[in-house]
Design a protein around this motif. Structure first.
Motif, PDB file in Angstrom:
ATOM      1  N   ASP A   1       0.831  -1.200   0.000  1.00  0.00           N
ATOM      2  CA  ASP A   1       0.000   0.000   0.000  1.00  0.00           C
ATOM      3  C   ASP A   1       0.870   1.257   0.000  1.00  0.00           C
ATOM      4  OD1 ASP A   1       0.384   0.914   2.946  1.00  0.00           O
ATOM      5  OD2 ASP A   1      -0.211  -1.184   3.134  1.00  0.00           O
ATOM      6  N   LEU A   2       0.275   2.369  -0.378  1.00  0.00           N
ATOM      7  CA  LEU A   2       1.020   3.625  -0.480  1.00  0.00           C
ATOM      8  C   LEU A   2       1.620   4.071   0.851  1.00  0.00           C
ATOM      9  CD1 LEU A   2       1.958   5.941  -2.257  1.00  0.00           C
ATOM     10  CD2 LEU A   2      -0.247   7.071  -1.861  1.00  0.00           C
ATOM     11  N   PRO A   3       0.903   3.981   1.981  1.00  0.00           N
ATOM     12  CA  PRO A   3       1.523   4.368   3.265  1.00  0.00           C
ATOM     13  C   PRO A   3       2.792   3.588   3.589  1.00  0.00           C
ATOM     14  CG  PRO A   3      -0.848   4.279   3.506  1.00  0.00           C
ATOM     15  CD  PRO A   3      -0.548   3.721   2.147  1.00  0.00           C
TER      16      PRO A   3
ATOM     17  N   PHE B   1       6.334   5.390   3.899  1.00  0.00           N
ATOM     18  CA  PHE B   1       7.063   5.185   5.149  1.00  0.00           C
ATOM     19  C   PHE B   1       8.483   4.704   4.867  1.00  0.00           C
ATOM     20  CE2 PHE B   1       8.615   1.585   7.619  1.00  0.00           C
ATOM     21  CZ  PHE B   1       8.971   2.223   8.805  1.00  0.00           C
ATOM     22  N   HIS B   2       8.596   3.695   4.023  1.00  0.00           N
ATOM     23  CA  HIS B   2       9.891   3.087   3.754  1.00  0.00           C
ATOM     24  C   HIS B   2      10.903   4.105   3.245  1.00  0.00           C
ATOM     25  CE1 HIS B   2      12.919   0.837   1.438  1.00  0.00           C
ATOM     26  NE2 HIS B   2      12.704  -0.141   2.287  1.00  0.00           N
ATOM     27  N   TRP B   3      10.531   4.850   2.212  1.00  0.00           N
ATOM     28  CA  TRP B   3      11.492   5.769   1.605  1.00  0.00           C
ATOM     29  C   TRP B   3      11.696   7.025   2.450  1.00  0.00           C
ATOM     30  CZ3 TRP B   3      14.333   3.128  -1.286  1.00  0.00           C
ATOM     31  CH2 TRP B   3      13.810   2.082  -2.072  1.00  0.00           C
ATOM     32  N   SER B   4      10.677   7.440   3.186  1.00  0.00           N
ATOM     33  CA  SER B   4      10.852   8.570   4.116  1.00  0.00           C
ATOM     34  C   SER B   4      11.807   8.190   5.233  1.00  0.00           C
ATOM     35  CB  SER B   4       9.498   8.990   4.706  1.00  0.00           C
ATOM     36  OG  SER B   4       8.627   9.463   3.702  1.00  0.00           O
ATOM     37  N   LEU B   5      11.726   6.941   5.679  1.00  0.00           N
ATOM     38  CA  LEU B   5      12.631   6.475   6.730  1.00  0.00           C
ATOM     39  C   LEU B   5      14.064   6.416   6.222  1.00  0.00           C
ATOM     40  CD1 LEU B   5      12.723   5.456   9.642  1.00  0.00           C
ATOM     41  CD2 LEU B   5      12.448   3.139   8.766  1.00  0.00           C
ATOM     42  N   VAL B   6      14.242   5.983   4.990  1.00  0.00           N
ATOM     43  CA  VAL B   6      15.586   5.958   4.395  1.00  0.00           C
ATOM     44  C   VAL B   6      16.185   7.365   4.389  1.00  0.00           C
ATOM     45  CG1 VAL B   6      16.875   5.598   2.260  1.00  0.00           C
ATOM     46  CG2 VAL B   6      15.165   3.919   2.976  1.00  0.00           C
ATOM     47  N   VAL B   7      15.411   8.339   3.917  1.00  0.00           N
ATOM     48  CA  VAL B   7      15.891   9.719   3.853  1.00  0.00           C
ATOM     49  C   VAL B   7      16.177  10.265   5.253  1.00  0.00           C
ATOM     50  CG1 VAL B   7      15.232  12.088   3.260  1.00  0.00           C
ATOM     51  CG2 VAL B   7      14.717  10.215   1.680  1.00  0.00           C
TER      52      VAL B   7
ATOM     53  N   TRP C   1      19.000  20.331  12.324  1.00  0.00           N
ATOM     54  CA  TRP C   1      18.488  19.422  11.312  1.00  0.00           C
ATOM     55  C   TRP C   1      18.630  17.974  11.782  1.00  0.00           C
ATOM     56  CZ3 TRP C   1      15.338  20.202   7.476  1.00  0.00           C
ATOM     57  CH2 TRP C   1      15.216  21.501   6.957  1.00  0.00           C
ATOM     58  N   HIS C   2      19.669  17.692  12.544  1.00  0.00           N
ATOM     59  CA  HIS C   2      19.802  16.358  13.127  1.00  0.00           C
ATOM     60  C   HIS C   2      18.611  16.067  14.042  1.00  0.00           C
ATOM     61  CE1 HIS C   2      21.743  12.767  14.658  1.00  0.00           C
ATOM     62  NE2 HIS C   2      21.560  13.190  15.895  1.00  0.00           N
ATOM     63  N   VAL C   3      18.213  17.081  14.801  1.00  0.00           N
ATOM     64  CA  VAL C   3      17.048  16.954  15.678  1.00  0.00           C
ATOM     65  C   VAL C   3      15.805  16.652  14.856  1.00  0.00           C
ATOM     66  CG1 VAL C   3      15.544  18.188  17.279  1.00  0.00           C
ATOM     67  CG2 VAL C   3      18.014  18.522  17.406  1.00  0.00           C
ATOM     68  N   ARG C   4      15.600  17.417  13.796  1.00  0.00           N
ATOM     69  CA  ARG C   4      14.394  17.243  12.978  1.00  0.00           C
ATOM     70  C   ARG C   4      14.348  15.861  12.332  1.00  0.00           C
ATOM     71  NH1 ARG C   4      16.098  22.764  11.242  1.00  0.00           N
ATOM     72  NH2 ARG C   4      14.832  24.224  12.452  1.00  0.00           N
ATOM     73  N   PHE C   5      15.478  15.418  11.807  1.00  0.00           N
ATOM     74  CA  PHE C   5      15.506  14.084  11.204  1.00  0.00           C
ATOM     75  C   PHE C   5      15.280  13.010  12.265  1.00  0.00           C
ATOM     76  CE2 PHE C   5      18.035  16.011   7.611  1.00  0.00           C
ATOM     77  CZ  PHE C   5      17.134  15.670   6.612  1.00  0.00           C
ATOM     78  N   GLY C   6      15.809  13.233  13.464  1.00  0.00           N
ATOM     79  CA  GLY C   6      15.584  12.279  14.546  1.00  0.00           C
ATOM     80  C   GLY C   6      14.123  12.186  14.918  1.00  0.00           C
ATOM     81  N   TYR C   7      13.466  13.324  15.009  1.00  0.00           N
ATOM     82  CA  TYR C   7      12.033  13.324  15.288  1.00  0.00           C
ATOM     83  C   TYR C   7      11.255  12.632  14.169  1.00  0.00           C
ATOM     84  CZ  TYR C   7      12.540  16.697  19.133  1.00  0.00           C
ATOM     85  OH  TYR C   7      12.860  17.311  20.310  1.00  0.00           O
ATOM     86  N   ALA C   8      11.713  12.843  12.936  1.00  0.00           N
ATOM     87  CA  ALA C   8      11.044  12.200  11.798  1.00  0.00           C
ATOM     88  C   ALA C   8      11.158  10.682  11.894  1.00  0.00           C
ATOM     89  CB  ALA C   8      11.657  12.695  10.485  1.00  0.00           C
TER      90      ALA C   8
ATOM     91  N   THR D   1       8.772   9.480  14.669  1.00  0.00           N
ATOM     92  CA  THR D   1       7.378   9.574  14.216  1.00  0.00           C
ATOM     93  C   THR D   1       7.054   8.476  13.217  1.00  0.00           C
ATOM     94  OG1 THR D   1       7.385  11.977  14.518  1.00  0.00           O
ATOM     95  CG2 THR D   1       5.680  11.059  13.090  1.00  0.00           C
ATOM     96  N   LEU D   2       7.939   8.246  12.273  1.00  0.00           N
ATOM     97  CA  LEU D   2       7.704   7.237  11.247  1.00  0.00           C
ATOM     98  C   LEU D   2       7.649   5.833  11.838  1.00  0.00           C
ATOM     99  CD1 LEU D   2      10.042   8.664   8.463  1.00  0.00           C
ATOM    100  CD2 LEU D   2       7.550   8.400   8.286  1.00  0.00           C
ATOM    101  N   VAL D   3       8.556   5.536  12.759  1.00  0.00           N
ATOM    102  CA  VAL D   3       8.594   4.195  13.334  1.00  0.00           C
ATOM    103  C   VAL D   3       7.345   3.927  14.170  1.00  0.00           C
ATOM    104  CG1 VAL D   3       9.801   2.693  14.957  1.00  0.00           C
ATOM    105  CG2 VAL D   3      11.102   4.002  13.285  1.00  0.00           C
ATOM    106  N   VAL D   4       6.941   4.896  14.988  1.00  0.00           N
ATOM    107  CA  VAL D   4       5.725   4.711  15.788  1.00  0.00           C
ATOM    108  C   VAL D   4       4.511   4.544  14.864  1.00  0.00           C
ATOM    109  CG1 VAL D   4       4.164   5.764  17.473  1.00  0.00           C
ATOM    110  CG2 VAL D   4       6.642   5.938  17.783  1.00  0.00           C
ATOM    111  N   PHE D   5       4.466   5.345  13.799  1.00  0.00           N
ATOM    112  CA  PHE D   5       3.387   5.190  12.821  1.00  0.00           C
ATOM    113  C   PHE D   5       3.389   3.790  12.231  1.00  0.00           C
ATOM    114  CE2 PHE D   5       2.627   4.902   8.248  1.00  0.00           C
ATOM    115  CZ  PHE D   5       1.245   5.114   8.219  1.00  0.00           C
ATOM    116  N   ARG D   6       4.586   3.287  11.890  1.00  0.00           N
ATOM    117  CA  ARG D   6       4.659   1.955  11.265  1.00  0.00           C
ATOM    118  C   ARG D   6       4.191   0.862  12.221  1.00  0.00           C
ATOM    119  NH1 ARG D   6       3.701  -1.941   9.320  1.00  0.00           N
ATOM    120  NH2 ARG D   6       4.782  -3.196   7.739  1.00  0.00           N
ATOM    121  N   VAL D   7       4.472   1.026  13.503  1.00  0.00           N
ATOM    122  CA  VAL D   7       3.987   0.051  14.488  1.00  0.00           C
ATOM    123  C   VAL D   7       2.457   0.053  14.503  1.00  0.00           C
ATOM    124  CG1 VAL D   7       3.878  -0.515  16.937  1.00  0.00           C
ATOM    125  CG2 VAL D   7       6.058   0.152  15.914  1.00  0.00           C
TER     126      VAL D   7
END
Length: 247
Positions: A25-27, A31-37, A55-62, A65-71
């Motif tokens: 699915d699209l999500p 998720f996969h490619w956003s996590l890679v970036v 920016w390190h902080v922002r990527f860390g938050y990303a 957020t992505l991992v919790v969403f994936r769970v």
């Protein structure tokens, strides 16, 4: 999920119907490619020094957020995104590995047993890494939002583990990439293309395993809830110092 030792249709029949079926699915794909970036971005901005630390902080938050969403998506998402559809006993992963080496491994529409173990390992590793970053402290002026919630000694320990944890994750990512390449060589199936387009070859996917919806409204809602929760939690975190925060 239907496991296919042989194609469910003849090549002629497949040509008359369709030559590929939607699996991811699209999500999941976003998720996969956003996590890679985000993972690469967090590493690169950390290596660039203090000037790039925001920016390190922002990527860390990303990443968090992505991992919790994936769970959550593993519980409520489309068919092949759900943990219930691909988590199996480690013995099945071992059996699959032996069959794969002999060129006899069956097709799985979603994650195969080995891939499932890697998915879980990476999610747990990334969640741990990102969470430790919330408690980090470089003893100068960069502090994680929750550094003030623990003792200085604990914060420094988590900071050290956070730094070392990257190399463990990098090794896991290397194994993941090597496995994808090996899968192309052994099974002649391009998993990268499937994660971009969402489609796999029809002969590798039973008709009953094709998905028909990506559940986008639900995915957007879950992602928004996770992002709002993270912002709310970090905004009420104990203040560790007058300096800025870090991840």
């Amino acid at each position: 999920m239907t496991v296919i030792d042989r194609p469910p249709e003849t090549k002629a029949a497949a040509a008359q119907s369709k030559d590929r079926r939607l699996v991811w699915d699209l999500p999941v794909r976003l998720f996969h490619w956003s996590l890679v970036v985000s993972f690469i971005g967090a590493y690169v901005t950390n290596r660039l020094g203090v000037a790039w630390f925001d920016w390190h902080v922002r990527f860390g938050y990303a990443v968090l957020t992505l991992v919790v969403f994936r769970v959550l998506w593993g519980l409520f998402g489309a068919k092949h995104a759900r943990f219930a559809s691909f988590l199996r006993h480690p013995r099945e992963a071992s059996l699959y590995a032996r069959r794969l080496l002999r060129g006899e491994a069956p097709f799985y529409a979603g994650h195969n047993p080995l891939g499932a173990l890697m998915v879980v390992a990476l999610l747990l590793g990334l969640l741990t890494q990102a969470t430790m970053g919330l408690f980090s402290n470089d003893e100068i002026f960069n502090f994680g939002p929750f550094a003030g919630a623990v003792s200085k000694e604990t914060s420094l320990l988590l900071t050290s583990l956070h730094k070392r944890g990257f190399y463990v994750l990098a090794a896991a990512v290397f194994i993941h990439v090597a496995a994808v390449i090996a899968y192309v060589v052994v099974k002649r199936e391009n998993l990268v293309r499937a994660m971009v387009t969402g489609y796999k070859r029809a002969e590798a996917v039973h008709p009953e395993d094709e998905i028909t919806t990506s559940r986008l409204p639900l995915a957007a809602t879950l992602l928004l809830v996770v992002a709002i929760a993270l912002v709310a939690l970090t905004s009420i975190a104990p203040v560790a110092s007058a300096g800025g925060d870090a991840f």
